[in-house]
Design an enzyme around this catalytic site. Structure first.
Site, PDB file in Angstrom:
ATOM      1  N   ARG A  66       0.816  -1.217   0.000  1.00 36.73           N
ATOM      2  CA  ARG A  66       0.000   0.000   0.000  1.00 36.73           C
ATOM      3  C   ARG A  66       0.852   1.271   0.000  1.00 36.73           C
ATOM      4  NH1 ARG A  66      -3.707   2.523   4.430  1.00 36.73           N
ATOM      5  NH2 ARG A  66      -5.305   3.551   3.177  1.00 36.73           N
ATOM      6  N   HIS A  70       0.349   4.432  -2.459  1.00 34.30           N
ATOM      7  CA  HIS A  70       0.094   5.801  -1.982  1.00 34.30           C
ATOM      8  C   HIS A  70       1.229   6.749  -2.333  1.00 34.30           C
ATOM      9  CE1 HIS A  70      -3.502   5.204   0.919  1.00 34.30           C
ATOM     10  NE2 HIS A  70      -3.547   4.341  -0.070  1.00 34.30           N
ATOM     11  N   ASP A  71       2.395   6.197  -2.605  1.00 37.10           N
ATOM     12  CA  ASP A  71       3.480   7.033  -3.119  1.00 37.10           C
ATOM     13  C   ASP A  71       3.196   7.400  -4.579  1.00 37.10           C
ATOM     14  OD1 ASP A  71       5.937   8.371  -3.269  1.00 37.10           O
ATOM     15  OD2 ASP A  71       7.015   6.568  -3.901  1.00 37.10           O
ATOM     16  N   VAL A  74       0.311   9.888  -5.892  1.00 37.94           N
ATOM     17  CA  VAL A  74       0.397  11.293  -5.507  1.00 37.94           C
ATOM     18  C   VAL A  74       1.663  11.894  -6.119  1.00 37.94           C
ATOM     19  CG1 VAL A  74       0.391  12.896  -3.553  1.00 37.94           C
ATOM     20  CG2 VAL A  74      -0.837  10.716  -3.379  1.00 37.94           C
ATOM     21  N   ASP A  78       7.829   8.917  -6.050  1.00 40.60           N
ATOM     22  CA  ASP A  78       8.976   9.782  -5.744  1.00 40.60           C
ATOM     23  C   ASP A  78       9.315   9.785  -4.256  1.00 40.60           C
ATOM     24  OD1 ASP A  78       6.824  11.094  -4.708  1.00 40.60           O
ATOM     25  OD2 ASP A  78       7.126  12.983  -5.777  1.00 40.60           O
ATOM     26  N   ASN A  98      -4.205   8.435   4.517  1.00 40.05           N
ATOM     27  CA  ASN A  98      -2.965   7.919   5.120  1.00 40.05           C
ATOM     28  C   ASN A  98      -2.994   7.901   6.639  1.00 40.05           C
ATOM     29  OD1 ASN A  98      -1.900   7.751   2.533  1.00 40.05           O
ATOM     30  ND2 ASN A  98      -0.842   9.736   2.653  1.00 40.05           N
ATOM     31  N   HIS A 196      -6.438  -5.896  -2.519  1.00 43.35           N
ATOM     32  CA  HIS A 196      -7.222  -6.062  -1.281  1.00 43.35           C
ATOM     33  C   HIS A 196      -7.439  -7.533  -0.947  1.00 43.35           C
ATOM     34  CE1 HIS A 196      -8.891  -1.663  -1.123  1.00 43.35           C
ATOM     35  NE2 HIS A 196      -7.586  -1.725  -1.095  1.00 43.35           N
ATOM     36  N   ASP A 241      -9.707  -9.469   2.956  1.00 45.23           N
ATOM     37  CA  ASP A 241     -10.144 -10.719   2.319  1.00 45.23           C
ATOM     38  C   ASP A 241     -10.351 -11.726   3.436  1.00 45.23           C
ATOM     39  OD1 ASP A 241     -10.311 -13.235   1.202  1.00 45.23           O
ATOM     40  OD2 ASP A 241      -8.394 -13.123   0.146  1.00 45.23           O
TER      41      ASP A 241
HETATM   42  C1  HEM Z   1      -9.203   1.206  -6.111  1.00 42.04           C
HETATM   43  C2  HEM Z   1      -9.343   2.025  -5.110  1.00 42.04           C
HETATM   44  C3  HEM Z   1      -8.849   1.776  -3.712  1.00 42.04           C
HETATM   45  C4  HEM Z   1      -9.483   2.167  -2.586  1.00 42.04           C
HETATM   46  C5  HEM Z   1     -10.802   2.939  -2.506  1.00 42.04           C
HETATM   47  C6  HEM Z   1      -8.690   1.731  -1.472  1.00 42.04           C
HETATM   48  C7  HEM Z   1      -8.986   1.984  -0.145  1.00 42.04           C
HETATM   49  C8  HEM Z   1      -8.345   1.411   0.929  1.00 42.04           C
HETATM   50  C9  HEM Z   1      -8.660   1.649   2.311  1.00 42.04           C
HETATM   51  C10 HEM Z   1      -9.720   2.625   2.794  1.00 42.04           C
HETATM   52  C11 HEM Z   1      -7.867   0.849   3.071  1.00 42.04           C
HETATM   53  C12 HEM Z   1      -7.876   0.687   4.600  1.00 42.04           C
HETATM   54  C13 HEM Z   1      -7.448   1.934   5.300  1.00 42.04           C
HETATM   55  C14 HEM Z   1      -7.879   1.995   6.744  1.00 42.04           C
HETATM   56  O1  HEM Z   1      -8.024   1.001   7.422  1.00 42.04           O
HETATM   57  O2  HEM Z   1      -8.084   3.124   7.162  1.00 42.04           O
HETATM   58  C15 HEM Z   1      -7.042   0.109   2.167  1.00 42.04           C
HETATM   59  C16 HEM Z   1      -6.118  -0.827   2.549  1.00 42.04           C
HETATM   60  C17 HEM Z   1      -5.249  -1.422   1.682  1.00 42.04           C
HETATM   61  N1  HEM Z   1      -5.098  -1.115   0.350  1.00 42.04           N
HETATM   62 FE1  HEM Z   1      -6.372  -0.062  -0.802  1.00 42.04          FE
HETATM   63  N2  HEM Z   1      -7.608   1.055  -1.937  1.00 42.04           N
HETATM   64  C18 HEM Z   1      -7.652   1.071  -3.306  1.00 42.04           C
HETATM   65  C19 HEM Z   1      -6.696   0.561  -4.156  1.00 42.04           C
HETATM   66  C20 HEM Z   1      -5.554  -0.067  -3.736  1.00 42.04           C
HETATM   67  C21 HEM Z   1      -4.424  -0.392  -4.582  1.00 42.04           C
HETATM   68  C22 HEM Z   1      -4.308  -0.015  -6.054  1.00 42.04           C
HETATM   69  C23 HEM Z   1      -3.516  -1.038  -3.799  1.00 42.04           C
HETATM   70  C24 HEM Z   1      -2.168  -1.578  -4.136  1.00 42.04           C
HETATM   71  C25 HEM Z   1      -1.681  -1.690  -5.338  1.00 42.04           C
HETATM   72  C26 HEM Z   1      -4.105  -1.140  -2.471  1.00 42.04           C
HETATM   73  C27 HEM Z   1      -3.541  -1.810  -1.414  1.00 42.04           C
HETATM   74  C28 HEM Z   1      -4.086  -1.868  -0.145  1.00 42.04           C
HETATM   75  C29 HEM Z   1      -3.595  -2.760   0.895  1.00 42.04           C
HETATM   76  C30 HEM Z   1      -2.528  -3.819   0.713  1.00 42.04           C
HETATM   77  C31 HEM Z   1      -4.319  -2.468   2.051  1.00 42.04           C
HETATM   78  C32 HEM Z   1      -4.125  -3.083   3.434  1.00 42.04           C
HETATM   79  C33 HEM Z   1      -3.010  -2.338   4.140  1.00 42.04           C
HETATM   80  C34 HEM Z   1      -2.635  -2.839   5.521  1.00 42.04           C
HETATM   81  O3  HEM Z   1      -3.127  -3.847   5.999  1.00 42.04           O
HETATM   82  O4  HEM Z   1      -1.784  -2.171   6.133  1.00 42.04           O
HETATM   83  N3  HEM Z   1      -5.324  -0.517  -2.474  1.00 42.04           N
HETATM   84  N4  HEM Z   1      -7.328   0.488   0.875  1.00 42.04           N
END
Ligand code: HEM
Ligand SMILES: *[C@@H]1O[C@H](CO)[C@@H](O)[C@H](O)[C@H]1NC(C)=O
Ligand SMILES: *[C@@H]1O[C@H](CO)[C@@H](O)[C@H](O)[C@H]1NC(C)=O
Ligand SMILES: *[C@@H]1O[C@H](CO)[C@@H](O)[C@H](O)[C@H]1NC(C)=O
Ligand SMILES: *[C@@H]1O[C@H](CO)[C@@H](O)[C@H](O)[C@H]1NC(C)=O
Length: 321
Positions: A66, A70-71, A74, A78, A98, A196, A241
Site C-alpha cells: 500500500r 500511496h506514493d 500522488v 517519488d 494515510n 485487497h 479478504d
Molecule cells: C481502487 C481504489 C482503492 C481504494 C478505494 C482503497 C482503499 C483502501 C482503504 C480505505 C484501506 C484501509 C485503510 C484503513 O483502514 O483506514 C485500504 C487498505 C489497503 N489497500 Fe487499498 N484502496 C484502493 C486501491 C488499492 C491499490 C491499487 C492497492 C495496491 C496496489 C491497495 C492496497 C491496499 C492494501 C494492501 C491495504 C491493506 C493495508 C494494511 O493492511 O496495512 N489498495 N485500501
C-alpha cells in the site's frame, strides 16, 4: 533539384521530433539494471528485509504494498509519502487516506540502513517499489519485472494526497475516474483492486457499509458487526479478504461474488455493473488475475518518476537531504 523550404522545414521538424522522442525515452525510462554497478546487493537486501518483516507479521506485506501505491498515485513514485511532518514542513502522512492507517515506515528505515555498502545510492522511491513486489511474492502472489532509477522528491503534497487517492466510499464510476486520472483503464483498476486480497481495514472505513448497504452478505455482515458496532471501535481491524487474509490470491474476487467485499468500494466492482464480468473471470482464473495485476503494477511503478538529475536520493527517507 534543390530542396524546397518546406521540405527542409519538414526534415528539420522530423529530426527535432525524433531527437525529443529519443531524449524522452532515455530520461523518462527506468531500467532493470540501474544499480547493477553502484549497489549490486540492494535487491537481496530488500528481499531479506521484507521476508523477515513478513514472517514476523504477515500483514506487513500488505502495508508495504500500500505504501508504494500511496506514493505513486500522488505526483508519481517519488518517495514523497515517506517524508515526516515537522514544525516547518507538512507532508502527506496526515492526509485522510494515510492518517492512522499507513504503516511500514520502520521497515523502510531498516532497508536504508542495511545498504551500508552504498549509502545514498538507492532512492527511497525505488526501495518502495522493490519492497512492494517482494511483499506480494512473500505472500505467494505474482512477481513482476522491477525497474529502477526513480529519484526522490524534495517536496510532498497534503492536498494532492487527499484528492488523488481513491476513497472507500466511491461508487464504480468514481473508482474508474479516480484511476483514469492516473492513466489506468477500468480493467486495470479492477486488477489493481485485487491487492485487497491481503491486509486489514479499520471499522471506521466500512461501518457505513455494514449498516446501510444492501449488496451485503448477511452472515458476513453479522460477523463483522460484532467487531464494528454502530458506535465505538473505530480502529478495530478486519481483514480485507476474510477467506484468506494473508495470502495474495484471487479469493478477493470470489468474496465479491458472494457480496462479501469489506469496503463499499470493493463491492462496487461486483454490483450489477460493467466490472462484474471481469470479477467473475478473475474469480475463476487466478493466472489471468496475476498476469494483469503484474502488468498494472509495472505501469503504476512508472507513474511520473523523477529521473536523471531531477530530485535527489535521500539518505534518510523521512527527510529531504
Ligand atoms: C481502487 C481504489 C482503492 C481504494 C478505494 C482503497 C482503499 C483502501 C482503504 C480505505 C484501506 C484501509 C485503510 C484503513 O483502514 O483506514 C485500504 C487498505 C489497503 N489497500 Fe487499498 N484502496 C484502493 C486501491 C488499492 C491499490 C491499487 C492497492 C495496491 C496496489 C491497495 C492496497 C491496499 C492494501 C494492501 C491495504 C491493506 C493495508 C494494511 O493492511 O496495512 N489498495 N485500501
Ligand atoms: C490524524 O490522526 C490522529 C490520531 O488518530 C488525530 O488525532 C488527528 O486529528 C488526525 N489528523 C487529521 C488531519 O485527520
Ligand atoms: C457515483 O457517485 C457520484 C458522486 O458521488 C454521483 O454523482 C453519481 O451519480 C454516482 N453514480 C452512480 C451510478 O451511482
Ligand atoms: C453469504 O456467504 C456464505 C458463505 O459465508 C455463502 O454460502 C452464501 O451463499 C452467501 N450469500 C449470498 C447471498 O451471497
Ligand atoms: C523539516 O522537514 C523538511 C523536509 O524533510 C526538511 O527539509 C527540514 O530540514 C526539516 N526541519 C527540521 C527542523 O527538521
Amino acid at each position: 533539384m534543390a530542396p524546397s523550404a518546406s521540405s527542409l522545414l519538414f526534415k528539420f521538424t522530423a529530426f527535432t521530433l525524433y531527437f525529443c522522442v529519443l531524449l524522452g525515452t532515455t530520461s523518462g525510462q527506468l531500467s532493470a539494471n540501474f544499480y547493477a554497478r553502484t549497489c549490486p546487493k540492494f535487491r537481496s537486501v530488500i528481499k531479506r528485509a521484507v521476508n523477515s518483516a513478513v514472517s514476523s507479521e504477515p500483514r506487513m506485506g500488505a502495508s508495504l504494498l500500500r505504501l508504494h501505491f500511496h506514493d505513486c498515485f500522488v505526483n508519481g513514485c517519488d518517495g514523497s509519502v515517506l517524508l515526516d511532518d515537522n514544525s516547518t514542513f507538512v507532508g502527506e502522512k496526515t492526509a485522510r487516506p494515510n492518517n492512522g492507517s499507513l504503516r511500514g515506515f520502520n521497515v523502510i528505515d531498516g532497508i536504508t540502513q542495511l545498504e551500508s555498502d552504498c549509502p545514498g545510492v538507492v532512492s527511497c522511491a525505488d526501495i518502495l517499489a522493490g519492497a512492494a513486489r517482494d511483499s506480494v511474492v512473500a505472500l505467494h502472489g505474482p512477481s513482476w519485472r522491477l525497474l529502477f532509477g526513480r529519484r526522490d522528491s524534495t517536496s510532498a503534497s497534503l492536498s494532492d494526497a487527499i484528492s488523488n487517492l481513491p476513497g472507500p466510499r466511491l461508487n464504480l464510476s468514481g473508482l474508474i475516474s479516480s484511476c483514469s486520472n492516473k492513466g489506468f483503464t477500468a480493467n486495470e483498476m479492477v486488477a489493481l483492486s485485487g491487492s485487497h486480497s491481503i491486509g486489514q481495514g479499520r471499522c471506521t472505513v466500512f461501518r457505513n457499509r455494514l449498516y446501510n448497504d444492501n449488496n451485503l452478505n448477511a452472515s458476513f455482515a453479522a460477523t463483522l458487526q460484532q467487531n464494528c458496532p454502530t458506535t465505538g471501535g473505530d480502529n478495530n481491524l478486519s481483514p480485507l479478504d476474510y477467506s484468506s487474509p494473508v495470502s495474495f490470491d484471487n479469493r478477493y474476487y470470489n468474496n465479491l461474488i458472494i457480496q462479501s467485499g469489506l469496503f463499499h468500494s470493493d463491492q462496487e466492482l461486483f454490483n450489477g455493473g460493467l466490472a462484474d464480468a471481469q470479477v467473475r473471470a478473475y474469480a475463476s482464473n487466478q493466472n489471468t488475475f496475476f498476469r494483469d495485476f503484474g502488468n498494472a503494477m509495472v505501469k503504476m511503478g512508472n507513474l511520473g518518476p523523477l529521473t536523471g538529475s531531477s530530485g535527489q536520493v535521500r539518505t534518510n527517507c523521512r527527510r529531504v537531504n
